[in-house]
Write an enzyme that holds these catalytic residues in place. Structure first.
Site, PDB file in Angstrom:
ATOM      1  N   SER A  39      35.649  42.526  28.892  1.00  0.00           N
ATOM      2  CA  SER A  39      37.064  42.883  29.700  1.00  0.00           C
ATOM      3  C   SER A  39      37.505  42.675  31.383  1.00  0.00           C
ATOM      4  O   SER A  39      38.480  42.809  31.696  1.00  0.00           O
ATOM      5  CB  SER A  39      36.312  44.231  29.839  1.00  0.00           C
ATOM      6  OG  SER A  39      35.377  44.544  30.413  1.00  0.00           O
ATOM      7  N   CYS A  40      35.845  41.414  31.133  1.00  0.00           N
ATOM      8  CA  CYS A  40      36.517  41.478  33.029  1.00  0.00           C
ATOM      9  C   CYS A  40      37.727  40.163  32.357  1.00  0.00           C
ATOM     10  O   CYS A  40      38.005  40.014  31.556  1.00  0.00           O
ATOM     11  CB  CYS A  40      35.158  40.175  33.385  1.00  0.00           C
ATOM     12  SG  CYS A  40      33.587  40.659  33.794  1.00  0.00           S
ATOM     13  N   ILE A  41      38.289  40.192  34.053  1.00  0.00           N
ATOM     14  CA  ILE A  41      39.406  39.153  34.108  1.00  0.00           C
ATOM     15  C   ILE A  41      39.451  37.642  35.012  1.00  0.00           C
ATOM     16  O   ILE A  41      38.536  38.335  36.059  1.00  0.00           O
ATOM     17  CB  ILE A  41      40.703  39.968  34.735  1.00  0.00           C
ATOM     18  CG1 ILE A  41      41.417  40.664  34.223  1.00  0.00           C
ATOM     19  CG2 ILE A  41      41.983  38.510  35.115  1.00  0.00           C
ATOM     20  CD1 ILE A  41      41.535  40.251  32.608  1.00  0.00           C
ATOM     21  N   ILE A  58      36.609  39.187  38.005  1.00  0.00           N
ATOM     22  CA  ILE A  58      36.912  40.405  38.302  1.00  0.00           C
ATOM     23  C   ILE A  58      36.566  41.586  37.403  1.00  0.00           C
ATOM     24  O   ILE A  58      36.267  41.149  36.188  1.00  0.00           O
ATOM     25  CB  ILE A  58      39.081  40.234  38.653  1.00  0.00           C
ATOM     26  CG1 ILE A  58      39.256  40.068  39.059  1.00  0.00           C
ATOM     27  CG2 ILE A  58      39.168  42.253  38.538  1.00  0.00           C
ATOM     28  CD1 ILE A  58      40.953  39.780  39.494  1.00  0.00           C
ATOM     29  N   GLY A 104      39.826  40.553  29.749  1.00  0.00           N
ATOM     30  CA  GLY A 104      40.485  41.493  29.587  1.00  0.00           C
ATOM     31  C   GLY A 104      40.523  42.555  27.771  1.00  0.00           C
ATOM     32  O   GLY A 104      41.193  43.271  27.600  1.00  0.00           O
TER      33      GLY A 104
END
Length: 172
Positions: A39-41, A58, A104
């Protein structure tokens, strides 16, 4: 120079950008990388004129009031401005910066909780909002879905390569 991801596994070639880290480099022999994004960017940025590249990993969309220090770069609203500040210190001009986003994914699939647990989408939207505020345009994305990804950014060329779980390596 075309990035060879097979070679990028060498410690002397690749700088791994960990959870919540922001890294900038001018070394044309290096690649910046985020491994196992869910799910991180990964915000991949480069100034092709100054030959400066940077990456932010992120983790969360929004910091709480009072967390606005450099140690809080896991948040989109803090990481993005710090990335651009660090790139500027290395000679980059914001007007030249090219940005590509990777990650994401919606890693938790739960019936009835469509947006509550969709951290990937929340991270993406927060990152997009900060980029808009900063006046920097996104030129490419490999985002969403439910599969993890790894990403490499060549400091020399600004080329971004993405490997989605179960798929072939591709240029973004």
């Amino acid at each position: 120079m075309v990035m060879d991801v097979q070679q990028s596994n060498s410690i002397d070639q690749t700088i791994s950008v960990g959870l919540g880290e922001v890294t900038v480099s001018k070394d044309p022999l290096k690649n910046l990388a985020c491994f196992g994004l869910g799910s991180c960017i990964s915000l991949c940025a480069c100034d092709p004129v100054a030959k400066v590249a940077g990456m932010a990993h992120i983790v969360l969309p929004q910091s709480k009031p009072g967390t606005g220090d450099r140690a809080a770069t896991k948040y989109a609203d803090i990481a993005v401005p710090i990335l651009f500040e660090d790139m500027s210190k290395s000679g980059a001009l914001k007007s030249n910066i090219i940005v590509k986003l990777v990650g994401g994914a919606q890693m938790i699939q739960t019936a009835g909780f469509s947006n509550i647990l969709d951290m990937g989408n929340r991270n993406l939207e927060a990152t997009r909002q900060v980029l808009k505020k900063e006046g920097v345009r996104i030129t490419a994305e490999d985002i969403g879905g439910s599969q993890g990804r790894s990403v490499w950014l060549s400091v020399a060329t600004g080329e971004v390569m993405v490997r989605t779980a179960g798929k072939e390596l591709k240029k973004l």
